[in-house]
Design an enzyme around this catalytic site. Sequence first.
Site, PDB file in Angstrom:
ATOM      1  CD  GLU A  44      -2.621   1.060   2.691  1.00 14.34           C
ATOM      2  OE1 GLU A  44      -3.647   1.664   2.664  1.00 14.34           O
ATOM      3  OE2 GLU A  44      -2.364   0.625   3.645  1.00 14.34           O
ATOM      4  CE  LYS A 117      -7.193   1.083   3.315  1.00  9.86           C
ATOM      5  NZ  LYS A 117      -6.098   1.615   4.108  1.00  9.86           N
ATOM      6  CB  CYS A 159      -4.097  -1.833   4.753  1.00 12.27           C
ATOM      7  SG  CYS A 159      -3.273  -1.216   6.022  1.00 12.27           S
TER       8      CYS A 159
END
Length: 279
Positions: A44, A117, A159
Site C-alpha cells: 500500500e 480500498k 490493509c
Amino acid sequence: MAKLWRLSALQLTSGPEPLANLAKVDQLLAGLPRSAQHLAVLPEGVAVFAGPDGLNLQLAEVPGSGPLQSAYAELAKKYQLHLLVGTLPTQTSDPTRFAASSLLYNPQGELIADYQKIHLFDALVNDSSKEYQESSSTVPGGKLSLVQLDELKLGMLICYDMRFPGLAQALAALGMNVMAVPSAFTTVTGEAHWHTLLRARAIETQSFVVAPAQVGTHINGRQTYGHSLIIDPWGRILAEADGSNEMALSVEIDLDLCQQLAKKMPVRHHNRFQSEFKA
C-alpha cells in the site's frame, strides 16, 4: 497435475517522491527469480507515501492513464510478470478526495483489474502519528475485485480491509484461491494483530495470502510494521520479512493445495450461517 505459480511480495519504505519509489521497486523486481507464472505484489502507498497533506490528491491520476500508471505498466512488461501495484492515488468525482487504487497489470503491461480500498482507517493509535483519518482524504471503494489468471483466482484487499472477514468470505465464495493484501500497518497495530489477522483470513478462506508491507520510520515520522508475509491455505507462514529492511520475498506455490484442503475440510460447503441463520 501441479498448478505452480510464483508469489512475490516487496517490502518498502516509500516516501513522497514517486520516481524514487519507482526506482526501488525496479531494483527489487530485478532480483526476483524468473517464472512463467509469476505474481508480484507491491505494498500500500508504494507510489507515494508519507508526504504532506494533499500530496496524494495532487498526484492523483485519471483511472487507466497517467505517467505513474504507465511507469508501473512498463515494469510489468520489463520483468514479464503480473504486477499488482499496492495502491496508487486515482481521481474521483469528489475534487477534495482521491481513491486508493490497487492496479493489476499483466506481462504485456495491460491493466486487467483494479480495486479501490473499501474500509478506511479512521482510528486512534498510540504511536507517533496518534490519529489516522483516511476518510477525510480518501473516497471508499464500492466493489469486489476478483480476477482469474488461468487457475489463479486473485482476490484483492488493501490493509484495513483484512479486519473485515466478510469481504474475504465474499471473495472466497467467488472462487478466490490467492488473496493479495498490500498494507501499511502501524507498528503498534502490527505487533498486536498483523500475523493473527492474515493467518485467520488464509485459514478460513483456504487461500494463499500474499501481504507486502511498508516498513520502518518514514520521512514524516510515520512508523510502519513491515513483516511482509506469504501464507499458505493451512495458515503456515511460507516467508516473512523483518521489521526494518526493504526486501523481497518470493515463493513457488502449488494451487492444488487449496483444492486438496477443501476436499478434506469443505468449510464453504459446511457454512450454514448465511443460508440458515438470518435476523
